[in-house]
Design a protein around this motif. Structure first.
Motif, mmCIF file in Angstrom:
data_model
loop_
_atom_site.group_PDB
_atom_site.id
_atom_site.type_symbol
_atom_site.label_atom_id
_atom_site.label_comp_id
_atom_site.label_asym_id
_atom_site.label_seq_id
_atom_site.Cartn_x
_atom_site.Cartn_y
_atom_site.Cartn_z
ATOM 1 N N ARG A 154 0.805 -1.331 -0.142
ATOM 2 C CA ARG A 154 -0.120 -0.011 -0.080
ATOM 3 C C ARG A 154 0.875 1.265 -0.054
ATOM 4 N NH1 ARG A 154 -5.524 1.068 1.061
ATOM 5 N NH2 ARG A 154 -5.751 3.065 0.455
ATOM 6 N N TYR A 155 1.778 1.393 0.613
ATOM 7 C CA TYR A 155 2.949 2.450 0.678
ATOM 8 C C TYR A 155 3.571 2.380 -0.684
ATOM 9 C CZ TYR A 155 3.491 2.503 5.910
ATOM 10 O OH TYR A 155 3.196 2.888 7.246
ATOM 11 N N ARG A 156 3.745 1.365 -1.438
ATOM 12 C CA ARG A 156 4.178 1.706 -2.571
ATOM 13 C C ARG A 156 3.103 2.325 -3.734
ATOM 14 N NH1 ARG A 156 4.141 -0.841 -7.520
ATOM 15 N NH2 ARG A 156 2.687 -2.132 -6.537
ATOM 16 N N ARG A 157 2.099 1.647 -3.425
ATOM 17 C CA ARG A 157 1.168 1.896 -4.688
ATOM 18 C C ARG A 157 0.667 3.659 -4.395
ATOM 19 N NH1 ARG A 157 -2.231 -2.274 -3.097
ATOM 20 N NH2 ARG A 157 -3.729 -1.039 -2.359
ATOM 21 N N GLU A 158 0.597 4.099 -2.947
ATOM 22 C CA GLU A 158 0.326 5.302 -2.805
ATOM 23 C C GLU A 158 1.181 6.438 -3.297
ATOM 24 O OE1 GLU A 158 -2.495 6.739 -1.476
ATOM 25 O OE2 GLU A 158 -3.545 5.001 -1.158
ATOM 26 N N ALA A 159 2.705 6.010 -3.120
ATOM 27 C CA ALA A 159 3.657 6.652 -3.708
ATOM 28 C C ALA A 159 3.692 6.860 -5.119
ATOM 29 C CB ALA A 159 5.056 6.207 -3.177
ATOM 30 N N GLU A 160 3.336 5.817 -5.699
ATOM 31 C CA GLU A 160 3.185 5.746 -7.284
ATOM 32 C C GLU A 160 2.181 6.822 -7.734
ATOM 33 O OE1 GLU A 160 2.778 1.898 -8.524
ATOM 34 O OE2 GLU A 160 4.854 1.331 -8.585
ATOM 35 N N ARG A 161 0.907 6.776 -6.868
ATOM 36 C CA ARG A 161 -0.228 7.541 -7.272
ATOM 37 C C ARG A 161 -0.039 9.023 -7.329
ATOM 38 N NH1 ARG A 161 -4.319 9.891 -4.326
ATOM 39 N NH2 ARG A 161 -3.378 9.167 -2.188
ATOM 40 N N VAL A 162 0.933 9.496 -6.151
ATOM 41 C CA VAL A 162 1.057 10.782 -6.066
ATOM 42 C C VAL A 162 2.202 11.445 -6.690
ATOM 43 C CG1 VAL A 162 -0.330 10.924 -3.911
ATOM 44 C CG2 VAL A 162 2.206 10.677 -3.787
ATOM 45 N N GLY A 163 3.380 10.310 -7.274
ATOM 46 C CA GLY A 163 4.409 10.727 -8.035
ATOM 47 C C GLY A 163 5.469 11.035 -7.073
ATOM 48 N N LEU A 164 5.550 10.262 -5.906
ATOM 49 C CA LEU A 164 6.813 10.563 -5.049
ATOM 50 C C LEU A 164 7.661 9.181 -5.063
ATOM 51 C CD1 LEU A 164 5.270 12.335 -2.042
ATOM 52 C CD2 LEU A 164 6.723 13.271 -3.664
ATOM 53 N N GLU A 165 8.759 9.140 -4.389
ATOM 54 C CA GLU A 165 9.643 8.027 -4.335
ATOM 55 C C GLU A 165 9.463 7.643 -2.976
ATOM 56 O OE1 GLU A 165 13.675 8.427 -5.345
ATOM 57 O OE2 GLU A 165 13.159 9.210 -7.645
ATOM 58 N N TRP A 166 9.336 6.263 -2.556
ATOM 59 C CA TRP A 166 9.143 5.822 -1.528
ATOM 60 C C TRP A 166 10.427 4.750 -0.860
ATOM 61 C CZ3 TRP A 166 6.755 6.353 3.000
ATOM 62 C CH2 TRP A 166 6.526 5.439 3.995
ATOM 63 N N HIS A 167 11.038 5.370 -0.182
ATOM 64 C CA HIS A 167 12.419 4.618 0.403
ATOM 65 C C HIS A 167 12.085 3.844 1.713
ATOM 66 C CE1 HIS A 167 14.458 6.805 -2.693
ATOM 67 N NE2 HIS A 167 13.844 7.956 -2.000
ATOM 68 N N GLY A 168 10.860 3.434 2.123
ATOM 69 C CA GLY A 168 10.721 2.831 3.232
ATOM 70 C C GLY A 168 10.257 3.711 4.439
ATOM 71 N N ARG A 169 9.628 2.787 5.447
ATOM 72 C CA ARG A 169 9.146 3.598 6.684
ATOM 73 C C ARG A 169 10.124 3.814 7.780
ATOM 74 N NH1 ARG A 169 6.763 7.036 9.268
ATOM 75 N NH2 ARG A 169 5.177 6.456 10.628
ATOM 76 N N VAL A 170 10.445 5.160 7.936
ATOM 77 C CA VAL A 170 11.273 5.638 8.775
ATOM 78 C C VAL A 170 10.579 6.271 10.141
ATOM 79 C CG1 VAL A 170 13.465 6.722 9.324
ATOM 80 C CG2 VAL A 170 13.255 5.618 7.161
ATOM 81 N N TYR A 171 10.771 5.676 11.345
ATOM 82 C CA TYR A 171 10.252 6.419 12.405
ATOM 83 C C TYR A 171 10.938 6.209 13.607
ATOM 84 C CZ TYR A 171 6.914 7.191 16.163
ATOM 85 O OH TYR A 171 6.432 7.500 17.728
ATOM 86 N N VAL A 172 11.237 7.283 14.340
ATOM 87 C CA VAL A 172 12.133 7.293 15.569
ATOM 88 C C VAL A 172 11.336 7.707 16.503
ATOM 89 C CG1 VAL A 172 14.212 7.957 17.034
ATOM 90 C CG2 VAL A 172 14.291 7.229 14.195
ATOM 91 N N PRO A 173 10.720 6.872 17.457
ATOM 92 C CA PRO A 173 9.997 7.591 18.712
ATOM 93 C C PRO A 173 10.464 8.711 19.529
ATOM 94 C CG PRO A 173 10.123 5.062 18.759
ATOM 95 C CD PRO A 173 10.780 5.647 17.804
ATOM 96 N N GLY A 174 9.928 9.835 19.604
ATOM 97 C CA GLY A 174 10.173 10.836 19.985
ATOM 98 C C GLY A 174 10.948 12.095 19.199
ATOM 99 N N ASP A 175 11.225 11.548 17.848
ATOM 100 C CA ASP A 175 11.915 12.373 17.059
ATOM 101 C C ASP A 175 11.184 12.451 15.689
ATOM 102 O OD1 ASP A 175 13.733 13.904 15.633
ATOM 103 O OD2 ASP A 175 15.486 12.519 15.810
ATOM 104 N N PHE A 176 10.208 13.450 15.739
ATOM 105 C CA PHE A 176 9.528 13.543 14.579
ATOM 106 C C PHE A 176 10.300 13.939 13.275
ATOM 107 C CE2 PHE A 176 6.712 16.194 11.767
ATOM 108 C CZ PHE A 176 5.476 15.011 11.592
ATOM 109 N N SER A 177 11.247 14.761 13.393
ATOM 110 C CA SER A 177 11.977 15.277 12.232
ATOM 111 C C SER A 177 12.951 14.088 11.637
ATOM 112 C CB SER A 177 12.832 16.170 12.547
ATOM 113 O OG SER A 177 13.684 16.206 13.712
ATOM 114 N N ALA A 178 13.026 12.732 12.517
ATOM 115 C CA ALA A 178 14.157 11.923 11.897
ATOM 116 C C ALA A 178 13.807 11.438 10.327
ATOM 117 C CB ALA A 178 14.042 10.632 12.633
ATOM 118 N N GLY A 179 12.596 11.290 10.046
ATOM 119 C CA GLY A 179 12.324 10.735 8.832
ATOM 120 C C GLY A 179 11.928 12.072 7.721
ATOM 121 N N ASP A 180 12.044 11.756 6.466
ATOM 122 C CA ASP A 180 11.816 12.696 5.386
ATOM 123 C C ASP A 180 10.353 13.258 5.451
ATOM 124 O OD1 ASP A 180 10.120 10.791 4.275
ATOM 125 O OD2 ASP A 180 11.866 10.102 2.877
ATOM 126 N N PRO A 181 10.014 14.322 4.717
ATOM 127 C CA PRO A 181 8.711 14.982 4.727
ATOM 128 C C PRO A 181 7.582 13.837 4.434
ATOM 129 C CG PRO A 181 10.036 16.445 3.818
ATOM 130 C CD PRO A 181 11.046 15.088 4.055
#
Length: 318
Positions: A154-181
């Motif tokens: 689903r991540y891959r399909r949504e990225a294709e739908r809006v024309g973005l590149e998806w490089h995988g889920r990045v989430y660091v608890p307590g650090d919202f800015s760790a991932g890309d926009p």
């Protein structure tokens, strides 16, 4: 002025049936007070009267102030009060639950305590998220693996739908800015789902810690419920917001998801889905039927329940 000793508590027969109440009322930027048996909400546009007995759960958003008299009336009327973020997307604190009956939390505990029924609920959650696939024979490990593959796709399909590149889920608890926009938008959208789920679980009086998929956390059941709607409601808006602009992506995502939540009536759907998962068809004590029953019973042997307020010393051998 009436005091606690002078004014009797309303009985269930005097109150509006739970099925006839307004499930959720959301208020923000106003002052709540009491006038007779109504709650008054005063803001710059004037005063609105809301009969207390018609309220299921009152959601108090930003900028609300509530008086002691208003809270006293809400408690006497059996209404739940939950403090939430803007439009109900964040849960901050909660008072009593929506219903006086313990049937829902007892049903949750009974299904959670049995490994077979706990797995059945987990399979039903999978079926609700991914219709068209029969998980009745899946083990827990198979459920986790299949769910993971579905979400990655689903991540891959949504990225294709809006024309973005998806490089995988990045989430660091307590650090919202760790991932890309894009990852920040996905995190913000997920937080909205957690807020809605926790608000609903608290309002219904369920146990947030007794999860059927998640485990070991005080909000395990909240995470279970939030996951039911992430891919359907949260992800599309997260990807669209990130594709439009990387600036201020967190707050823009929350506003977009908030508007969608209100449009599709997610709070009502959450209530219906939780009851579907925990209660058998036509179960007695359902919040839709007789959740206003203010009845305390005593547990005896073999599942028998006895009337409270009696002394059984002469009936039970020493």
């Amino acid at each position: 002025m009436a005091t606690v000793g002078q004014r009797g508590q309303s009985s269930p027969r005097e109150l509006t049936r739970m099925g006839d109440r307004i499930s959720f009322i959301y208020l923000e930027r106003c002052v709540l007070h009491r006038e007779d048996n109504a709650i008054t909400a005063e803001d710059a546009h004037g005063v609105t009267h809301i009969p207390a007995a018609t309220i299921g759960t009152l959601l108090l958003g930003p900028g609300t102030r509530v008086t002691h008299q208003a809270m006293s009336l809400l408690g006497d009327s059996g209404a739940g009060v939950v403090w939430v973020g803007e439009q109900g997307v964040r849960f901050y604190s909660g008072g009593r639950s929506l219903n006086r009956s313990s049937s829902l939390v007892e049903a949750q505990a009974a299904k959670w305590a049995n490994r077979r029924t706990r797995l059945e609920v987990a399979r039903e959650m999978y079926r609700m998220r991914f219709p068209g696939e029969d998980p009745s024979a899946f083990s827990r490990h198979e459920l986790l693996g299949r769910e993971g593959r579905r979400v990655k796709e689903r991540y891959r399909r949504e990225a294709e739908r809006v024309g973005l590149e998806w490089h995988g889920r990045v989430y660091v608890p307590g650090d919202f800015s760790a991932g890309d926009p894009l990852n920040q938008a996905v995190t913000a959208a997920a937080q909205c789902m957690y807020g809605v789920a926790q608000t609903t679980v608290a309002a219904l009086g369920c146990s947030p810690g007794l999860g059927f998929i998640h485990s070991g956390h005080e909000l395990a059941f909240v995470l279970d419920i939030a996951d039911l709607y992430k891919t359907e409601i949260a992800l599309p808006f997260a990807f669209e917001v990130a594709a439009h602009s990387p600036d201020d992506v967190g707050s823009r995502t929350r506003r977009a998801v908030r508007d969608s939540i209100n449009k599709v009536g997610l709070l009502k759907r959450c209530v219906e889905d939780i009851k579907r998962l925990l209660l058998s068809d036509g179960a007695a004590g359902s919040p839709d039927s007789d959740g206003d029953i203010d009845q305390v019973l005593l547990q005896s042997d073999h599942g028998v329940e006895l009337e409270s307020g009696r002394n059984y010393a002469d009936e039970v051998p020493w």
